[in-house]
Scaffold this motif. Structure first.
Motif, PDB file in Angstrom:
ATOM      1  N   GLU A 118      34.238  47.600  63.089  1.00 11.78           N
ATOM      2  CA  GLU A 118      34.117  49.019  63.687  1.00 11.78           C
ATOM      3  C   GLU A 118      34.137  50.099  62.627  1.00 11.78           C
ATOM      4  OE1 GLU A 118      37.058  49.690  66.476  1.00 11.78           O
ATOM      5  OE2 GLU A 118      36.276  48.008  67.898  1.00 11.78           O
ATOM      6  N   ASP A 119      34.889  49.917  61.504  1.00  9.15           N
ATOM      7  CA  ASP A 119      35.110  50.833  60.568  1.00  9.15           C
ATOM      8  C   ASP A 119      34.729  50.697  59.108  1.00  9.15           C
ATOM      9  OD1 ASP A 119      36.838  48.840  60.256  1.00  9.15           O
ATOM     10  OD2 ASP A 119      38.572  50.057  59.572  1.00  9.15           O
ATOM     11  N   SER A 120      33.721  49.540  59.059  1.00  7.09           N
ATOM     12  CA  SER A 120      33.474  49.079  57.645  1.00  7.09           C
ATOM     13  C   SER A 120      32.358  48.007  57.913  1.00  7.09           C
ATOM     14  CB  SER A 120      34.495  48.544  56.594  1.00  7.09           C
ATOM     15  OG  SER A 120      34.929  47.233  57.300  1.00  7.09           O
ATOM     16  N   LEU A 121      31.299  47.970  56.527  1.00 11.38           N
ATOM     17  CA  LEU A 121      30.496  46.944  56.463  1.00 11.38           C
ATOM     18  C   LEU A 121      30.593  46.231  55.128  1.00 11.38           C
ATOM     19  CD1 LEU A 121      27.300  49.149  57.097  1.00 11.38           C
ATOM     20  CD2 LEU A 121      28.369  47.361  58.752  1.00 11.38           C
ATOM     21  N   SER A 122      30.943  45.191  54.981  1.00  8.12           N
ATOM     22  CA  SER A 122      31.328  44.298  53.821  1.00  8.12           C
ATOM     23  C   SER A 122      30.286  43.409  53.390  1.00  8.12           C
ATOM     24  CB  SER A 122      32.761  43.747  53.845  1.00  8.12           C
ATOM     25  OG  SER A 122      33.838  44.663  54.240  1.00  8.12           O
ATOM     26  N   LEU A 123      29.802  43.188  52.252  1.00  8.69           N
ATOM     27  CA  LEU A 123      28.856  42.214  51.810  1.00  8.69           C
ATOM     28  C   LEU A 123      29.567  41.324  50.646  1.00  8.69           C
ATOM     29  CD1 LEU A 123      25.876  41.889  52.079  1.00  8.69           C
ATOM     30  CD2 LEU A 123      25.620  42.981  49.854  1.00  8.69           C
ATOM     31  N   PHE A 124      29.405  40.143  51.325  1.00 10.85           N
ATOM     32  CA  PHE A 124      30.106  39.004  50.516  1.00 10.85           C
ATOM     33  C   PHE A 124      28.849  38.136  49.793  1.00 10.85           C
ATOM     34  CE2 PHE A 124      32.865  40.376  53.999  1.00 10.85           C
ATOM     35  CZ  PHE A 124      34.175  40.155  52.877  1.00 10.85           C
ATOM     36  N   GLY A 125      29.294  37.899  48.566  1.00  9.23           N
ATOM     37  CA  GLY A 125      28.173  36.991  47.919  1.00  9.23           C
ATOM     38  C   GLY A 125      28.520  35.508  47.339  1.00  9.23           C
ATOM     39  N   PHE A 126      27.482  34.805  47.176  1.00 11.26           N
ATOM     40  CA  PHE A 126      27.980  33.271  46.797  1.00 11.26           C
ATOM     41  C   PHE A 126      26.957  32.702  45.724  1.00 11.26           C
ATOM     42  CE2 PHE A 126      29.434  34.419  50.964  1.00 11.26           C
ATOM     43  CZ  PHE A 126      30.587  34.182  50.966  1.00 11.26           C
ATOM     44  N   ARG A 127      27.499  31.884  44.946  1.00  7.38           N
ATOM     45  CA  ARG A 127      26.381  31.145  43.892  1.00  7.38           C
ATOM     46  C   ARG A 127      25.277  30.378  44.708  1.00  7.38           C
ATOM     47  NH1 ARG A 127      31.625  29.609  42.700  1.00  7.38           N
ATOM     48  NH2 ARG A 127      32.573  30.475  40.643  1.00  7.38           N
ATOM     49  N   ALA A 169      27.589  46.941  46.358  1.00  7.89           N
ATOM     50  CA  ALA A 169      28.894  46.369  46.100  1.00  7.89           C
ATOM     51  C   ALA A 169      29.045  45.027  46.854  1.00  7.89           C
ATOM     52  CB  ALA A 169      30.007  47.129  46.494  1.00  7.89           C
ATOM     53  N   VAL A 170      29.329  43.848  46.180  1.00  7.64           N
ATOM     54  CA  VAL A 170      29.531  42.696  46.927  1.00  7.64           C
ATOM     55  C   VAL A 170      30.637  41.993  46.491  1.00  7.64           C
ATOM     56  CG1 VAL A 170      28.340  40.340  47.137  1.00  7.64           C
ATOM     57  CG2 VAL A 170      26.908  42.354  46.471  1.00  7.64           C
ATOM     58  N   GLN A 171      31.509  41.484  47.406  1.00  9.28           N
ATOM     59  CA  GLN A 171      32.815  40.790  47.228  1.00  9.28           C
ATOM     60  C   GLN A 171      32.378  39.221  46.791  1.00  9.28           C
ATOM     61  OE1 GLN A 171      36.089  41.666  49.804  1.00  9.28           O
ATOM     62  NE2 GLN A 171      34.697  43.394  50.714  1.00  9.28           N
ATOM     63  N   VAL A 172      32.975  38.885  45.828  1.00 12.41           N
ATOM     64  CA  VAL A 172      32.749  37.495  45.488  1.00 12.41           C
ATOM     65  C   VAL A 172      34.133  37.025  45.144  1.00 12.41           C
ATOM     66  CG1 VAL A 172      30.487  37.829  44.709  1.00 12.41           C
ATOM     67  CG2 VAL A 172      32.132  38.164  43.101  1.00 12.41           C
TER      68      VAL A 172
END
Length: 208
Positions: free
Chosen positions: A54-63, A27-30
């Motif tokens: 501390e409470d999460s891992l977030s993946l961010f994506g780009f062109r 799951a990637v936030q864009v």
């Protein structure tokens, strides 16, 4: 560190896409404009960065690696979180961001949701001299921004017809995923496809 992902697009809704790589769905936030440009079932390549809290891992994506670099510079500014940084990249191209910082013009950043006058000014001051952007694909950003603007207009039109924002947005995303380039280039074409997704039901799913 996950620096890039190449895989099949399983879904693209709002600002979240799911990319399948080796049988695993990431799951990637864009930006919403980026999500609209992706097609379910096709292969996509994203430059990515992993944000650890501390409470999460977030993946961010780009062109591109260029957008990723701008994002990382933005989040280095006090008061600018990942969500606000994505908002800046949704509203402005890397070239426009670089130009605004070079001109010490904080007005474009003040227009982004979640960024107040003080933070906008801090962006131009903190990033002065740090951003050098060279355009390598001049046509792509303009096309994407235009498609996003048309999608926004269609969502607004559907809301005006009585459909809830979430329903309208989902219909536009689904219509865009199967639309041709010509259909994505005009409001009437895209709204016709979106209405086809919504079907003959009453606006907003209302019942008498």
């Amino acid at each position: 560190m996950i620096s890039s992902l190449r895989g099949t697009v399983l879904s693209a809704v709002g600002n979240l896409v799911v990319i399948e790589v080796g049988g695993v769905g990431f799951a990637v936030q864009v930006t919403p404009a980026h999500a609209l440009s992706l097609r379910v079932g096709t292969e996509a390549l994203l430059s990515t960065t992993l944000t650890v809290r501390e409470d999460s891992l977030s993946l961010f994506g780009f062109r591109s690696a260029e957008e990723l670099s701008v994002f990382e510079l933005l989040v280095s500014v006090t008061g600018v979180g990942p969500k606000s940084a994505l908002g800046v990249l949704e509203a402005l191209t890397p070239e426009q961001i670089a130009a605004a910082i070079s001109a010490d013009d904080d007005a474009p950043f003040r227009k982004v949701s979640g960024i107040g006058p003080k933070t906008a000014k801090l962006i131009t001051v903190s990033l002065a001299g740090k951003l050098r952007v060279t355009r390598t694909t001049p046509e792509a950003p303009a096309t994407t921004v235009n498609a996003a603007a048309i999608a926004d207009q269609v969502v607004t039109a559907l809301i005006g017809l009585g459909w809830p924002e979430k329903t309208a947005t989902q219909a536009v995303v689904e219509a865009s995923a199967s639309a041709s380039a010509d259909d994505l280039s005009t409001v009437p074409s895209l709204i016709r496809l979106a209405l086809g997704r919504l079907g003959p039901a009453h606006a907003g799913g209302r019942t008498s």
